[in-house]
Every structure is written in C-alpha cells, then in structure tokens.
Write an enzyme that holds these catalytic residues in place. Structure first.
Site, PDB file in Angstrom:
ATOM      1  N   HIS A 163     -12.966 -12.611 -13.988  1.00 56.21           N
ATOM      2  CA  HIS A 163     -12.802 -11.970 -12.674  1.00 56.21           C
ATOM      3  C   HIS A 163     -12.844 -10.448 -12.802  1.00 56.21           C
ATOM      4  O   HIS A 163     -11.801  -9.808 -12.939  1.00 56.21           O
ATOM      5  CB  HIS A 163     -11.464 -12.381 -12.056  1.00 56.21           C
ATOM      6  N   ILE A 209       0.847  -1.202   0.000  1.00 55.94           N
ATOM      7  CA  ILE A 209       0.000   0.000   0.000  1.00 55.94           C
ATOM      8  C   ILE A 209       0.878   1.247   0.000  1.00 55.94           C
ATOM      9  O   ILE A 209       0.596   2.225  -0.699  1.00 55.94           O
ATOM     10  CB  ILE A 209      -0.961  -0.027   1.210  1.00 55.94           C
ATOM     11  N   GLU A 225     -13.290  -8.315 -10.588  1.00 56.45           N
ATOM     12  CA  GLU A 225     -12.744  -7.618  -9.406  1.00 56.45           C
ATOM     13  C   GLU A 225     -11.335  -7.077  -9.646  1.00 56.45           C
ATOM     14  O   GLU A 225     -10.928  -6.113  -8.994  1.00 56.45           O
ATOM     15  CB  GLU A 225     -12.758  -8.543  -8.175  1.00 56.45           C
ATOM     16  N   CYS A 266     -16.683 -16.532 -11.645  1.00 54.47           N
ATOM     17  CA  CYS A 266     -15.917 -17.730 -11.995  1.00 54.47           C
ATOM     18  C   CYS A 266     -16.574 -18.977 -11.404  1.00 54.47           C
ATOM     19  O   CYS A 266     -17.620 -19.393 -11.881  1.00 54.47           O
ATOM     20  CB  CYS A 266     -14.458 -17.549 -11.582  1.00 54.47           C
TER      21      CYS A 266
HETATM   22  N1  GLN Z   1     -12.372 -24.229 -10.250  1.00 61.30           N
HETATM   23  C1  GLN Z   1     -12.983 -23.575 -11.359  1.00 61.30           C
HETATM   24  C2  GLN Z   1     -12.203 -23.788 -12.639  1.00 61.30           C
HETATM   25  O1  GLN Z   1     -11.058 -24.130 -12.627  1.00 61.30           O
HETATM   26  C3  GLN Z   1     -13.171 -22.098 -11.106  1.00 61.30           C
HETATM   27  C4  GLN Z   1     -11.905 -21.324 -10.994  1.00 61.30           C
HETATM   28  C5  GLN Z   1     -12.079 -19.971 -10.380  1.00 61.30           C
HETATM   29  O2  GLN Z   1     -13.086 -19.682  -9.746  1.00 61.30           O
HETATM   30  N2  GLN Z   1     -11.061 -19.128 -10.488  1.00 61.30           N
HETATM   31  O3  GLN Z   1     -12.736 -23.584 -13.712  1.00 61.30           O
END
Ligand code: GLN
Length: 534
Positions: free
Chosen positions: A508, A19, A510, A382
């Site tokens: 993702h 940070i 985020e 995900c």
């Molecule tokens: N385990 C799942 C996959 O490999 C989801 C991976 C995750 O959420 N980053 O597709």
C-alpha cells in the site's frame, strides 16, 4: 519527562480533530520540537482491523504492522510524525490488557475496577510515548464530550494533569460554533455546554478551538472566553478552509496557536518557517498543468473516508505534477452492470485500490481490461494488483477460469493464492501480513524508474499473493514481475511491458505519501495520466 497535549472534541463528531491535532503537531515540529502522536478510541474493538470501512473508514497501517485509525494517516502526512502500535489504543485494547492481567493473577486478589485499573492502564498507554527523545506527546481523545464511552479516558487525562501539573499537560477542546441560518446568527451555547460537561468531570480546557463556517466576531470570542473560563486570546477560530485541508495549520499559526501552546507549556518559542508548506498550498490552489481525471474503481465508494489515503496520495501526486487531480469515484458493482464507457470514457488514469471479498470484482476486472487495452495509465494496489493478474491470465493468457482462491477455491488456475503462512490462521484480528517489508526492484523497470532506488520498504495488509507457479506463463505474454521480497519468493510488484504505464503493487504505497513528497508511484501514475491526456 515529555510535555503532553490532550485534544478533546465537543458538540458533534466529525469536527476534524485529527486534522487539528496533526496541524498542531506540524507547527510544533516546525518550531524545533520532537513530537509523538496518539489517538485513544472509545470503542470496544481491540483495533479497527476487523471493522468494515463503511463503519470506520480506512484502516491505516503503520510500519510496525498496527491496524489503526485513519487519523494516524493525518499525523504522518501532515506532521511527518512516525506512528506505531502505541499510537492507537481503544477501550477494547485497554480492557483486554487489564482482563488478561487479572486472569494471570496480576491484581493480587484485588477487585478490578474502571477506576483505578482501567484509568491507570489508559495513563500507562499515554506514558508509553513519553521518552527522553520526545519533547511533546499529543494525544487525541476520540468521541465527543458527554459520550458514556469516553468517560474513562477523560477521567484518566484529568488525573494525568493532577499528577503531572499544568506546565506539563494542557487541554485543547475542539468545538463547533454553528451558524443558524434562519436567525442569521452564530451560536456559542453548544460550546458553552460542551465545556460545561468537561468542567463537571474536572477538566477545564486551556484552549478552545472553534470550528465555524463564518468568521467569529470579537463578541463571540468574549462570550466564549467568559463562559468557558478561557482567556480570549486562547479562543481560536478554525473556519472551514476553501481549497485544501493543508491550509488549516497556516490558519492556526496566523492566530498564534503554536506560540500560545508553547507559552502554556513553558517552552521557548523558536522560529517558525512555513514557506515550503505555503508554496505547496499555492500549487494546490493554482496548478500550472490543468486537470487530469482519475477513476478510482472500488467497492466502498460511497464513503469518502474508506479510501482516505488513496485520495490524499492522488492529491499529493497532483501537487508534484502541478495539476489538479479530479477523482471520479466509480462503484465497481455499477460498472459491472453497465457499458464500461459510461463510467470510464475520457479518464486519464484508472486506479483499483485494495479490498476484501468478491463483491465488485467483475467490475474491477472490466476497468482493468479497459485500461490495458486502451493504453490508459493504471495503478493497482493490493487487491488491485491481484485483479490485474487475474484479468491478464484470463484475457491474455487464455486461462478463462483464472482467479484468486479468495473468490474461487475450485479454480484450475489459482493465479492468486493464500500465503503458506496463512493456511493455518483462523483468527481474524491482526493476523494478516501486516506492516513494512523490504522489496527488491528489478533494474530497467518502470518501478525502478519511479523509485530511483532498487531497495525499498513498503507497508502490507493482505493474506493472498501472486502464485509464482504461473509466473512463467504470465511472463511469456508480457506480464513482468518488477519487485519481489529479498529472497525472491513473494511477488510484490508487476507491470506490463507493452503498455505506457501499467504498474501494480501488493503493498500500500498510499500510506507513505505526503503533500511535500508525493509517493513516487502515485507521482508517476499521475504524470503518465497527464501525458495520456495531452
Ligand atoms: N483481499 C486481498 C488479500 O487479503 C487483498 C487485501 C487488500 O487489498 N488489502 O490478500
């Protein structure tokens, strides 16, 4: 050549070096400089991709598919610095490069040693960010001064300063000035000793940043200045902030840290404008629209760092909606064993994040069903999207054994299945579908309304995916595919038609949210939660 800043840490770990480094970068960028950032980690894993989140916190993913330290998240969020695979080197990565070169005969019969070969390789990784378009490279050295593992890195930056001079490279040491309650006093001795350790290996910090719980007196600063060989105005205090980590850069600027750095590097000061940043902090401190309760149902709940970017992105979404986001962290396995209301009653939104393995899956499915049946806003990320598909297939489409082949290879309804390209992969490190991929969004969907754009790019880290063989059956009952890969082959986003806001994505989001610009999916998820709570 770029100018270089090295940030080391002393006394204890978890002082917030990431940070601090990100705050310094933000200030320098705001003064008109281009900045690149990097973290050098002393552990032996080649990257953190194979480590449990409980060991290391979240694995942060860069656009180019690097699986990296979560501090890079701070670099991108705070400073808007774009990171890539060169932004994170570990001892393991450095050694594997040197050892491969040795196996290829690259050392021409020489004895390969820590000094100079490992230290040269470390210097080469630092210089990999040095280019004509980068004014300043900021390198954070992981670990704490005095660790055996950190030594080659410290030796390398010592040599770097020797080779490139003090106008081109400076050392900032982040240390702790603890308050001893029983004595009612703050103590400078641990910092003196930590600087002593650095001095033994030839590094004298140019700037000392002191983490403390209480304000430091001039006496403390004088003492540290004298014993640590640092001018008093370069002893900077970094007191714990009250409301938000985003206050740190403002605090550091108040003490002219950025001006001092530019002075040492012989760079012009330029103007600093932090008004938008300060307005953002004001929103964090006094949100206009009250509070929303968001449940995050995961399996690494006990460690806050395991979902770092998710929690940060929820905070950003709060800023965008001028609302305080209260996060209810729910351990999926505990939810599995209890009545769902016990954990989720009264929440305004439910988020199921990414993850691996079958622990906690029934709890996640239970939470998703609760969100779907009660019209509670839902964001699945995900594994969270994969679970949403499984739940819908089981409870709405009647495929009672629907599953991901990650959890049940024998299922008759593999609604989530291994990607074709993954079927022959056996090695674990760096072999998932990683990094930024384009996604095309369908018009008229909630996803389109959020992004305001039909062509997006988001970061991935997974092996399994939506099995399109079941697409038709799921669609008939109202599960809509709202985003796919450009050729239509991979499903990247889904949503439910008969629900106010139920959106899930295979990527993702985020990782791309910032305090000044919340990610659109997080922003609209929290907005929906705010409406739901009304
Ligand atoms: N385990 C799942 C996959 O490999 C989801 C991976 C995750 O959420 N980053 O597709």
């Amino acid at each position: 050549m770029s100018k270089h800043i090295f940030i080391t840490g002393g006394v204890v770990s978890s002082l917030g070096k990431g940070i601090t480094a990100a705050s310094v970068a933000l200030l320098l960028k705001r003064r008109g400089y281009t900045v690149s950032m990097q973290k050098l980690d002393p552990y032996l894993n080649v990257d953190p991709g194979t480590m449990s989140p409980y060991q290391h916190g979240e694995v942060y993913v860069t656009d180019d598919g690097g699986e990296t330290d979560l501090d890079l998240g701070h670099y991108e969020r705070f400073a808007g610095v774009t990171c890539n695979k060169s932004s994170n080197y570990t001892t393991g990565r450095i050694y594997s490069t040197v050892i491969s070169r040795e196996r290829e005969g690259g050392y021409l019969g020489g004895t390969v040693q820590v000094i100079p070969h490992i230290t040269n390789e470390i210097k080469a990784s630092i210089l990999s960010l040095d280019d004509p378009d980068t004014d300043i490279v900021l390198t954070e050295i992981g670990g704490t001064a005095g660790d055996i593992e950190s030594l080659p890195f410290l030796e390398a930056i010592r040599q770097f300063r020797h080779e490139f001079g003090k106008d081109n490279s400076i050392f900032i040491h982040l240390t702790l000035v603890p308050y001893i309650k029983a004595a009612g006093e703050m103590k400078t001795k641990p910092s003196q000793q930590s600087v002593g350790i650095l001095r033994e290996i030839g590094i004298i910090p140019d700037i000392l940043i002191c983490r403390c719980e209480h304000p430091m007196s001039d006496d403390h600063k004088q003492k540290l200045s004298l014993f640590c060989n640092v001018p008093q105005e370069l002893v900077i205090e970094e007191q714990d902030v009250e409301n938000s980590i985003y206050e740190v850069p403002v605090e550091l600027a108040r003490q002219n840290l950025d001006k001092h750095i530019l002075g040492l590097l012989k760079l012009p000061e330029n103007q600093l404008d932090m008004s938008d940043w300060e307005a953002m902090i004001a929103d964090v401190i006094k949100p206009k629209n009250g509070i929303v309760d968001i449940a995050v149902v995961g399996k690494y709940i006990k460690l806050r760092d395991a979902y770092k970017s998710i929690y940060e992105a929820l905070g950003h979404a709060g800023i965008a909606n001028s609302v305080k986001v209260n996060i209810r962290m729910v351990e999926a396995e505990e939810l599995e064993k209890s009545a769902v209301d016990e954990f989720l009653f009264g929440v305004d939104g439910i988020l199921v994040p990414g993850g691996f393995g079958d622990r906690g899956i029934p709890g996640k499915l239970k939470a998703i069903r609760y969100a779907r049946e009660n019209n509670i806003p839902f964001l699945g990320i995900c594994l969270g999207m994969q679970c949403a598909v499984i739940e819908f297939a089981r409870n709405v489409c009647g495929m009672t054994d629907a599953d991901s082949t990650e959890f049940n290879r024998q299922t008759n309804h593999p609604v989530i299945d291994l990607m074709e390209a993954q079927k022959t992969v056996t090695a674990k490190g760096g072999t998932m579908r990683l990094g930024a991929y384009p996604c095309v969004i369908k018009e008229g969907t909630k996803a389109a309304a959020s992004y305001g754009n039909l062509k997006i790019s988001e970061r991935h880290r997974h092996r399994y995916e939506f099995n399109s063989a079941f697409g038709q059956r799921l669609a008939e009952k109202g599960l809509k595919v709202s985003g796919t890969s450009p050729n239509g082959a991979l499903v990247e986003m889904i949503e439910l038609e008969a629900h106010p806001w139920f959106v899930a994505c295979q990527f993702h989001p985020e990782f791309k949210s910032t305090p000044l610009k919340a990610h659109p999916l997080f922003r609209d998820f929290v907005k929906a939660a705010l409406t739901y709570g009304d």
